[in-house]
Motif scaffolding. Structure first.
Motif, PDB file in Angstrom:
ATOM      1  N   ARG A 180      22.628  62.714  24.307  1.00 11.96           N
ATOM      2  CA  ARG A 180      23.220  61.806  25.293  1.00 11.96           C
ATOM      3  C   ARG A 180      23.869  60.618  24.601  1.00 11.96           C
ATOM      4  O   ARG A 180      24.955  60.181  24.983  1.00 11.96           O
TER       5      ARG A 180
ATOM      6  N   ALA B 230      27.853  60.144  24.191  1.00 19.76           N
ATOM      7  CA  ALA B 230      28.093  59.259  25.333  1.00 19.76           C
ATOM      8  C   ALA B 230      28.102  60.047  26.643  1.00 19.76           C
ATOM      9  O   ALA B 230      28.986  59.882  27.492  1.00 19.76           O
ATOM     10  N   LEU B 231      27.098  60.900  26.821  1.00 24.16           N
ATOM     11  CA  LEU B 231      27.051  61.771  27.991  1.00 24.16           C
ATOM     12  C   LEU B 231      26.562  61.019  29.223  1.00 24.16           C
ATOM     13  O   LEU B 231      25.603  60.247  29.165  1.00 24.16           O
ATOM     14  N   THR B 232      27.198  61.281  30.336  1.00 22.81           N
ATOM     15  CA  THR B 232      26.777  60.754  31.626  1.00 22.81           C
ATOM     16  C   THR B 232      26.181  61.874  32.460  1.00 22.81           C
ATOM     17  O   THR B 232      26.289  63.059  32.114  1.00 22.81           O
ATOM     18  N   ASP B 233      25.564  61.525  33.568  1.00 26.23           N
ATOM     19  CA  ASP B 233      25.039  62.552  34.467  1.00 26.23           C
ATOM     20  C   ASP B 233      26.156  63.471  34.935  1.00 26.23           C
ATOM     21  O   ASP B 233      25.963  64.689  35.085  1.00 26.23           O
ATOM     22  N   ALA B 234      27.338  62.909  35.179  1.00 28.08           N
ATOM     23  CA  ALA B 234      28.468  63.719  35.640  1.00 28.08           C
ATOM     24  C   ALA B 234      28.883  64.756  34.598  1.00 28.08           C
ATOM     25  O   ALA B 234      29.347  65.849  34.942  1.00 28.08           O
ATOM     26  N   ASP B 235      28.710  64.430  33.319  1.00 29.25           N
ATOM     27  CA  ASP B 235      29.064  65.373  32.252  1.00 29.25           C
ATOM     28  C   ASP B 235      28.176  66.612  32.265  1.00 29.25           C
ATOM     29  O   ASP B 235      28.529  67.641  31.675  1.00 29.25           O
TER      30      ASP B 235
END
Length: 251
Positions: free
Chosen positions: A24, A28-33
Motif C-alpha cells: 500500500r 500509494a494504493l487507495t481502497d479504490a485501487d
C-alpha cells in the motif's frame, strides 16, 4: 544460492515476502485501487494477493518460482527470508527504518507475510501463476492494475535496457495501469539514463510513463514509482485530436 557478495550486490535474485501494508505504501494504493482485477508481477512470497482478495480485489500473482512444488517453494522462501534479513542487518545504514522499526521487526514482518503467502498458496494455488517477464500468459487488458516491485531497476546490473522496455510493455499490455517500484538499484543509485531510455521507448509505443513520489522509503533514495498508462488524446489547433496508437502490453 550465492553468498552475500560485496557491498552493492545481494547476490542471486531474492525471493522476498513483502507485506500488504508495504505494498500500500510503496505503490500509494487507495481502497479504490483494490476494487478491480490486480496482478502482482513478480509476486514472490508476498502476502499482497491473499490480503487484497480478502479486501475484495480479484488479485493474482505471477512469478517463475511458482513452478516449484509448494513444499519446495516454502522451504526456499524460508532460506530467502534469512538471506534478506542478513543483508538488511549487515547494511542497516542503507535503509530508513521508520516503517519497520528496526532489523528485528523487519524480519518478523517479512516472516508473517511469508506465512500468509504459504497459507494462501496451499488453499488457492490457482491464484499464483508460474511465468516470467517479458512473456506472460494473460490477455490484453486482463487487469485493471499491475504492480511490480524490486525487479526492474533493482537488478539493473543484470537486466539490460532492452529487457526493461520489453517487460514494461508486456505489463502495460495486460494492465490498464502499471506501477513499478523502486527506481533505484540495489546500491540505492538513481538510474537516469535507463529511466529516460525506457520512458522514451514506451512513449513511442503509445504508453504514458510518469514518475510519482510515494509515501514510503525503506531503501534510502527509493521514494518514487513509475506509473504507466495509455497516452491521453491530444488536442490539436482545431479542436479534439486523435488518441495516440496503443502499445502492446502483456503481463
Amino acid at each position: 544460492m550465492s553468498e552475500l557478495r560485496g557491498a552493492t550486490d545481494i547476490g542471486d535474485f531474492l525471493v522476498s515476502a513483502r507485506s500488504f501494508d508495504e505494498y500500500r505504501a510503496m505503490f500509494a494504493l487507495t481502497d479504490a485501487d483494490l476494487r478491480g482485477r490486480a496482478l502482482d508481477c513478480p509476486g514472490g512470497g508476498a502476502s499482497f494477493t491473499a490480503a487484497a482478495r480478502v479486501r475484495g480485489a480479484d488479485a493474482f500473482a505471477v512469478d517463475p518460482v511458482y513452478a516449484s512444488p509448494p513444499r519446495e517453494l516454502v522451504a526456499r522462501l524460508d532460506a530467502e527470508l534469512a538471506r534478506g534479513s542478513a543483508w538488511a542487518t549487515a547494511n542497516a545504514e542503507r535503509y530508513v527504518w521508520g516503517f519497520h522499526g528496526d532489523p528485528a521487526a523487519h524480519a518478523r514482518l517479512r516472516a508473517e507475510s511469508a506465512a500468509a503467502f504459504a497459507r494462501h498458496l496451499a488453499e488457492h494455488p490457482g491464484h499464483h501463476v508460474a511465468a516470467a517477464l517479458p512473456d506472460l500468459p494473460f490477455g490484453d487488458g486482463a487487469f485493471d492494475l499491475v504492480l511490480s516491485s524490486h525487479l526492474l531497476f533493482t537488478y539493473a546490473d543484470r537486466l539490460d535496457a532492452r529487457f526493461h522496455a520489453a517487460a514494461l510493455r508486456e505489463m502495460a499490455r495486460v494492465g490498464a495501469e502499471v506501477r513499478v517500484y523502486p527506481l533505484v538499484d540495489q546500491a540505492g543509485r538513481a538510474l537516469p539514463d535507463l529511466l529516460a531510455s525506457v520512458v522514451a521507448e514506451l512513449g513511442d509505443a503509445g504508453v504514458r510513463a510518469e514518475v510519482e513520489d510515494v509515501p514510503y522509503e525503506f531503501q534510502r533514495g527509493a521514494r518514487s514509482m513509475l506509473r504507466l498508462g495509455p497516452v491521453p488524446p491530444r488536442t490539436g489547433v482545431r479542436g479534439a485530436g486523435a488518441p495516440a496508437a496503443g502499445g502492446r502490453m502483456p503481463a
